[in-house]
Design a protein around this motif. Structure first.
Motif, PDB file in Angstrom:
ATOM      1  N   LEU A  20       7.682 -18.089   5.883  1.00 34.54           N
ATOM      2  CA  LEU A  20       8.317 -16.963   6.577  1.00 34.54           C
ATOM      3  C   LEU A  20       9.117 -16.104   5.602  1.00 34.54           C
ATOM      4  N   ARG A  21       9.827 -16.741   4.677  1.00 36.12           N
ATOM      5  CA  ARG A  21      10.580 -15.972   3.676  1.00 36.12           C
ATOM      6  C   ARG A  21       9.641 -15.138   2.809  1.00 36.12           C
ATOM      7  N   ARG A  22       8.513 -15.748   2.399  1.00 38.06           N
ATOM      8  CA  ARG A  22       7.544 -15.041   1.567  1.00 38.06           C
ATOM      9  C   ARG A  22       6.974 -13.845   2.325  1.00 38.06           C
ATOM     10  N   GLN A  23       6.622 -14.052   3.601  1.00 38.91           N
ATOM     11  CA  GLN A  23       6.089 -12.949   4.405  1.00 38.91           C
ATOM     12  C   GLN A  23       7.120 -11.843   4.588  1.00 38.91           C
ATOM     13  N   ARG A  24       8.355 -12.231   4.860  1.00 42.73           N
ATOM     14  CA  ARG A  24       9.426 -11.252   5.055  1.00 42.73           C
ATOM     15  C   ARG A  24       9.634 -10.431   3.779  1.00 42.73           C
ATOM     16  N   ARG A  25       9.644 -11.107   2.624  1.00 41.85           N
ATOM     17  CA  ARG A  25       9.824 -10.421   1.345  1.00 41.85           C
ATOM     18  C   ARG A  25       8.671  -9.442   1.093  1.00 41.85           C
ATOM     19  N   ALA A  26       7.430  -9.904   1.369  1.00 35.80           N
ATOM     20  CA  ALA A  26       6.259  -9.051   1.158  1.00 35.80           C
ATOM     21  C   ALA A  26       6.309  -7.828   2.075  1.00 35.80           C
ATOM     22  N   LEU A  27       6.681  -8.032   3.334  1.00 36.92           N
ATOM     23  CA  LEU A  27       6.770  -6.913   4.268  1.00 36.92           C
ATOM     24  C   LEU A  27       7.847  -5.924   3.852  1.00 36.92           C
ATOM     25  N   LYS A  28       8.965  -6.457   3.402  1.00 36.87           N
ATOM     26  CA  LYS A  28      10.050  -5.589   2.949  1.00 36.87           C
ATOM     27  C   LYS A  28       9.600  -4.746   1.758  1.00 36.87           C
ATOM     28  N   GLU A  29       8.877  -5.363   0.821  1.00 37.07           N
ATOM     29  CA  GLU A  29       8.374  -4.621  -0.342  1.00 37.07           C
ATOM     30  C   GLU A  29       7.379  -3.548   0.081  1.00 37.07           C
ATOM     31  N   GLU A  30       6.519  -3.886   1.046  1.00 38.01           N
ATOM     32  CA  GLU A  30       5.545  -2.896   1.531  1.00 38.01           C
ATOM     33  C   GLU A  30       6.251  -1.709   2.187  1.00 38.01           C
ATOM     34  N   ILE A  31       7.263  -1.998   2.999  1.00 37.50           N
ATOM     35  CA  ILE A  31       7.990  -0.926   3.684  1.00 37.50           C
ATOM     36  C   ILE A  31       8.706  -0.047   2.665  1.00 37.50           C
ATOM     37  N   GLU A  32       9.355  -0.664   1.681  1.00 35.67           N
ATOM     38  CA  GLU A  32      10.053   0.110   0.654  1.00 35.67           C
ATOM     39  C   GLU A  32       9.078   0.956  -0.146  1.00 35.67           C
ATOM     40  N   ALA A  33       7.905   0.397  -0.468  1.00 39.08           N
ATOM     41  CA  ALA A  33       6.895   1.149  -1.211  1.00 39.08           C
ATOM     42  C   ALA A  33       6.399   2.328  -0.375  1.00 39.08           C
ATOM     43  N   ALA A  34       6.195   2.097   0.917  1.00 41.50           N
ATOM     44  CA  ALA A  34       5.735   3.174   1.796  1.00 41.50           C
ATOM     45  C   ALA A  34       6.792   4.269   1.899  1.00 41.50           C
ATOM     46  N   ASP A  35       8.062   3.885   1.976  1.00 36.91           N
ATOM     47  CA  ASP A  35       9.136   4.870   2.051  1.00 36.91           C
ATOM     48  C   ASP A  35       9.206   5.698   0.760  1.00 36.91           C
ATOM     49  N   ASN A  84      -0.968  12.186   4.819  1.00 35.55           N
ATOM     50  CA  ASN A  84      -0.761  11.115   3.854  1.00 35.55           C
ATOM     51  C   ASN A  84      -1.478   9.871   4.347  1.00 35.55           C
ATOM     52  N   ASP A  85      -2.365   9.312   3.516  1.00 36.61           N
ATOM     53  CA  ASP A  85      -3.125   8.129   3.900  1.00 36.61           C
ATOM     54  C   ASP A  85      -2.238   6.896   3.982  1.00 36.61           C
ATOM     55  N   ARG A  86      -1.081   6.912   3.333  1.00 39.16           N
ATOM     56  CA  ARG A  86      -0.207   5.736   3.312  1.00 39.16           C
ATOM     57  C   ARG A  86       0.607   5.620   4.598  1.00 39.16           C
ATOM     58  N   ALA A  87       0.573   6.616   5.447  1.00 41.30           N
ATOM     59  CA  ALA A  87       1.331   6.563   6.696  1.00 41.30           C
ATOM     60  C   ALA A  87       0.854   5.397   7.546  1.00 41.30           C
ATOM     61  N   HIS A  88      -0.458   5.178   7.570  1.00 40.99           N
ATOM     62  CA  HIS A  88      -1.015   4.083   8.353  1.00 40.99           C
ATOM     63  C   HIS A  88      -0.544   2.738   7.798  1.00 40.99           C
ATOM     64  N   GLU A  89      -0.475   2.606   6.460  1.00 39.42           N
ATOM     65  CA  GLU A  89      -0.005   1.371   5.838  1.00 39.42           C
ATOM     66  C   GLU A  89       1.430   1.076   6.245  1.00 39.42           C
ATOM     67  N   GLY A  90       2.287   2.093   6.232  1.00 37.58           N
ATOM     68  CA  GLY A  90       3.677   1.915   6.624  1.00 37.58           C
ATOM     69  C   GLY A  90       3.786   1.432   8.056  1.00 37.58           C
ATOM     70  N   PHE A  91       2.932   1.975   8.928  1.00 39.83           N
ATOM     71  CA  PHE A  91       2.936   1.552  10.319  1.00 39.83           C
ATOM     72  C   PHE A  91       2.522   0.095  10.439  1.00 39.83           C
ATOM     73  N   GLN A  92       1.490  -0.307   9.680  1.00 40.33           N
ATOM     74  CA  GLN A  92       1.038  -1.698   9.713  1.00 40.33           C
ATOM     75  C   GLN A  92       2.137  -2.633   9.229  1.00 40.33           C
ATOM     76  N   ALA A  93       2.835  -2.259   8.154  1.00 41.06           N
ATOM     77  CA  ALA A  93       3.892  -3.109   7.612  1.00 41.06           C
ATOM     78  C   ALA A  93       5.022  -3.245   8.633  1.00 41.06           C
ATOM     79  N   THR A  94       5.398  -2.128   9.251  1.00 43.55           N
ATOM     80  CA  THR A  94       6.465  -2.172  10.239  1.00 43.55           C
ATOM     81  C   THR A  94       6.046  -3.031  11.421  1.00 43.55           C
ATOM     82  N   SER A  95       4.796  -2.871  11.873  1.00 40.93           N
ATOM     83  CA  SER A  95       4.303  -3.657  12.996  1.00 40.93           C
ATOM     84  C   SER A  95       4.311  -5.144  12.657  1.00 40.93           C
ATOM     85  N   ALA A  96       3.859  -5.476  11.452  1.00 40.38           N
ATOM     86  CA  ALA A  96       3.841  -6.882  11.029  1.00 40.38           C
ATOM     87  C   ALA A  96       5.260  -7.419  10.928  1.00 40.38           C
TER      88      ALA A  96
END
Length: 143
Positions: A7-22, A31-43
């Motif tokens: 769970l910690r690993r997943q949380r860290r990965a999601l946080k990194e994805e959200i920060e990268a998307a921002d 922007n094609d990355r908008a969909h990625e940001g939505f997926q990360a937030t949903s996850a």
């Protein structure tokens, strides 16, 4: 522990994805990355929901059972000015705010937990509990 590490690993990965998307401006039109940001937030929201669904473990009271506490018996009290206090001498009598025969207060670390009466057990003083204070009364006395 493996589940918590995952769970910690997943949380860290999601946080990194959200920060990268921002940082890349996700959410901007075209922007094609908008969909990625939505997926990360949903996850991330899904992981949060899983964490909320977990039932907390029962409290382990074994950790606190050996902690010493101070039990005090309060016979009564009195308010007096310092002038009168300084005039007290051996043999003086101080009138307390309790009637004879009234139960004593039993305090644990300064919090009222019970009331009782004094007893003598093998040449030692003790107290027989006559009333245990309810949890609501204990909480009220803390305020």
């Amino acid at each position: 522990m493996d589940n918590q590490d995952e769970l910690r690993r997943q949380r860290r990965a999601l946080k990194e994805e959200i920060e990268a998307a921002d940082r890349s401006g996700a959410g901007a039109p075209g922007n094609d990355r908008a969909h990625e940001g939505f997926q990360a937030t949903s996850a991330f929201q899904h992981a949060g929901a899983r964490l909320q669904d977990r039932k907390p473990a029962a409290p382990d009271l074994e950790m606190v059972l050996d902690i010493p506490v101070r039990i005090t018996l309060e016979v009564g009290g009195a308010d007096m000015p310092i002038r009168e206090l300084l005039q007290l001498h051996q043999g003086a009598i101080v009138e307390l705010d309790r009637q004879a025969g009234e139960p004593l207060d039993v305090l644990v670390n300064g919090t009222l937990v019970a009331r009782g009466e004094v007893v003598v057990v093998e040449d030692k003083l003790g107290i027989r509990l006559t009333e245990v204070v309810s949890a609501a009364e204990r909480l009220q006395s803390l305020r």
